[in-house]
Design an enzyme around this catalytic site. Structure first.
Site, mmCIF file in Angstrom:
data_model
loop_
_atom_site.group_PDB
_atom_site.id
_atom_site.type_symbol
_atom_site.label_atom_id
_atom_site.label_comp_id
_atom_site.label_asym_id
_atom_site.label_seq_id
_atom_site.Cartn_x
_atom_site.Cartn_y
_atom_site.Cartn_z
ATOM 1 C CE1 TYR A 1 11.626 1.662 -1.710
ATOM 2 C CE2 TYR A 1 9.865 0.576 -0.494
ATOM 3 C CZ TYR A 1 10.309 1.608 -1.311
ATOM 4 O OH TYR A 1 9.412 2.588 -1.699
ATOM 5 N NE ARG B 1 8.715 1.020 4.480
ATOM 6 C CZ ARG B 1 7.733 1.231 3.597
ATOM 7 N NH1 ARG B 1 8.019 1.696 2.384
ATOM 8 N NH2 ARG B 1 6.484 0.971 3.913
ATOM 9 C CG HIS C 1 0.021 1.130 -2.626
ATOM 10 N ND1 HIS C 1 -0.241 2.006 -1.606
ATOM 11 C CD2 HIS C 1 -0.707 1.562 -3.676
ATOM 12 C CE1 HIS C 1 -1.093 2.927 -2.029
ATOM 13 N NE2 HIS C 1 -1.389 2.683 -3.270
ATOM 14 C CB CYS D 1 16.211 -11.692 -17.783
ATOM 15 S SG CYS D 1 16.421 -10.317 -16.641
HETATM 16 N N1 APR Z 1 -4.895 3.544 14.706
HETATM 17 C C1 APR Z 1 -5.670 4.032 13.687
HETATM 18 N N2 APR Z 1 -5.250 4.979 12.802
HETATM 19 C C2 APR Z 1 -4.004 5.448 12.975
HETATM 20 C C3 APR Z 1 -3.141 5.005 14.017
HETATM 21 C C4 APR Z 1 -3.645 4.012 14.902
HETATM 22 N N3 APR Z 1 -2.906 3.531 15.912
HETATM 23 N N4 APR Z 1 -1.957 5.701 13.927
HETATM 24 C C5 APR Z 1 -2.089 6.537 12.876
HETATM 25 N N5 APR Z 1 -3.320 6.405 12.316
HETATM 26 C C6 APR Z 1 -3.874 7.114 11.152
HETATM 27 C C7 APR Z 1 -3.405 8.538 11.007
HETATM 28 O O1 APR Z 1 -4.267 9.400 11.694
HETATM 29 C C8 APR Z 1 -3.463 8.761 9.502
HETATM 30 O O2 APR Z 1 -4.743 9.256 9.127
HETATM 31 O O3 APR Z 1 -3.394 6.444 10.008
HETATM 32 C C9 APR Z 1 -3.292 7.359 8.919
HETATM 33 C C10 APR Z 1 -1.949 7.103 8.239
HETATM 34 O O4 APR Z 1 -1.875 7.938 7.132
HETATM 35 P P1 APR Z 1 -0.594 7.907 6.150
HETATM 36 O O5 APR Z 1 0.635 7.954 6.948
HETATM 37 O O6 APR Z 1 -0.830 8.961 5.133
HETATM 38 O O7 APR Z 1 -0.664 6.455 5.493
HETATM 39 P P2 APR Z 1 -1.604 5.909 4.317
HETATM 40 O O8 APR Z 1 -2.920 6.604 4.297
HETATM 41 O O9 APR Z 1 -1.614 4.441 4.417
HETATM 42 O O10 APR Z 1 -0.752 6.359 3.024
HETATM 43 C C11 APR Z 1 -1.240 6.018 1.758
HETATM 44 O O11 APR Z 1 0.756 6.797 0.701
HETATM 45 O O12 APR Z 1 2.940 6.994 1.223
HETATM 46 C C12 APR Z 1 2.082 6.362 0.382
HETATM 47 O O13 APR Z 1 2.125 4.255 -0.682
HETATM 48 C C13 APR Z 1 2.126 4.864 0.565
HETATM 49 O O14 APR Z 1 0.332 3.297 0.958
HETATM 50 C C14 APR Z 1 0.818 4.569 1.297
HETATM 51 C C15 APR Z 1 -0.090 5.682 0.826
#
Ligand code: APR
Length: 232
Positions: A53, A56, A106, A136
């Site tokens: 983290y 990140r 989140h 604390c």
């Molecule tokens: N523009 C639009 N969409 C995009 C782009 C872009 N440039 N690049 C990637 N994507 C899309 C991908 O196609 C995918 O469907 O964004 C999505 C990202 O999906 P994930 O990586 O699964 O992320 P997310 O849906 O935010 O994950 C949900 O899972 O890991 C946990 O807590 C974490 O908040 C997160 C949650």
């Protein structure tokens, strides 16, 4: 069409240089989520989790909002009704792009949480197993991020917004993680129209009335211009 509720995911920040989770080369292809994004992983190896983290947090702090973040802030400013942004993202790019009242379901990288007393404070750039809680004084700081197996934040507020939405939009999310992936059905059940904006169809794309595919930095500003009647 007065109230718009927008859910965003990692895809909206991809073009700002912040990796998504499940795409090729995504965060979860590099780090086993069980080790870095679960309470059990934190108990097992807090040093590893803090390192993950901290990296990140530094990366997110250096990132800039892109055209999609700016477009949503504009929609919030210029739309004659209410625009609520709910994000799964832990970066601060919506706010850096000018959005207000963003609901971080989140948590955020910018926040610290005491695993002992529950106190919250602004996270220092880096934390480790000695970082004391200002309330604390115990060395039990953790990122204020919701891990797998934990309850997302502000769920009652989010469900209230979904229940009164006229339009629900999901942007840059894969539709694989619940409860967020189920919001489209909640909104539909309350009579809202629904639209998905994503690079490709998500796992729940068939639940939406309308879909638009392409990079967020293009499809989101186009959609916002359509909503504001700026495109003929
Ligand atoms: N523009 C639009 N969409 C995009 C782009 C872009 N440039 N690049 C990637 N994507 C899309 C991908 O196609 C995918 O469907 O964004 C999505 C990202 O999906 P994930 O990586 O699964 O992320 P997310 O849906 O935010 O994950 C949900 O899972 O890991 C946990 O807590 C974490 O908040 C997160 C949650």
């Amino acid at each position: 069409m007065r109230k718009i509720v927008i859910l965003t995911g990692a895809g909206i920040s991809a073009e700002s240089g912040l990796g998504t989770f499940r795409d090729a080369g995504g965060i979860w292809t590099k780090y086993p989520l069980e080790d870095v994004a679960t309470p059990e992983g934190f108990a097992r190896d807090p040093v590893l989790v803090h390192e993950f983290y901290n990296a990140r947090r530094v990366q997110a702090a250096a990132a800039q909002p892109n055209a999609a973040h700016h477009a949503l802030a504009r929609l919030q400013r210029d739309w004659p009704g209410e625009v609520v942004i709910v994000t799964q993202n832990v970066d601060g790019l919506h706010e850096a792009g000018g959005a207000r009242g963003v609901i971080h379901m989140h948590g955020t990288l910018a926040g610290a949480l005491c695993a002992g007393c529950g106190h919250r404070w602004v996270a220092p750039e880096t934390m480790d197993t000695t970082t004391p809680c200002p309330a604390c004084t115990r060395p039990s700081a953790r990122p204020d991020v919701v891990w797998f197996g934990e309850m997302p934040y502000f769920m009652d507020t989010i469900f209230d917004h979904l229940a009164s939405a006229d339009l629900f939009a999901a942007i840059g999310t894969s539709g694989q993680v619940y409860p967020a992936a189920g919001f489209v059905q909640e909104a539909t059940a309350s009579g809202a129209r629904t639209i998905e904006l994503n690079l490709e169809p998500s796992a729940v794309a068939s639940n939406f009335d309308e879909t638009r595919f392409g990079p967020a930095s293009r499809v989101v500003p186009d959609w916002v211009s359509d909503m504001l009647g700026l495109r003929g």
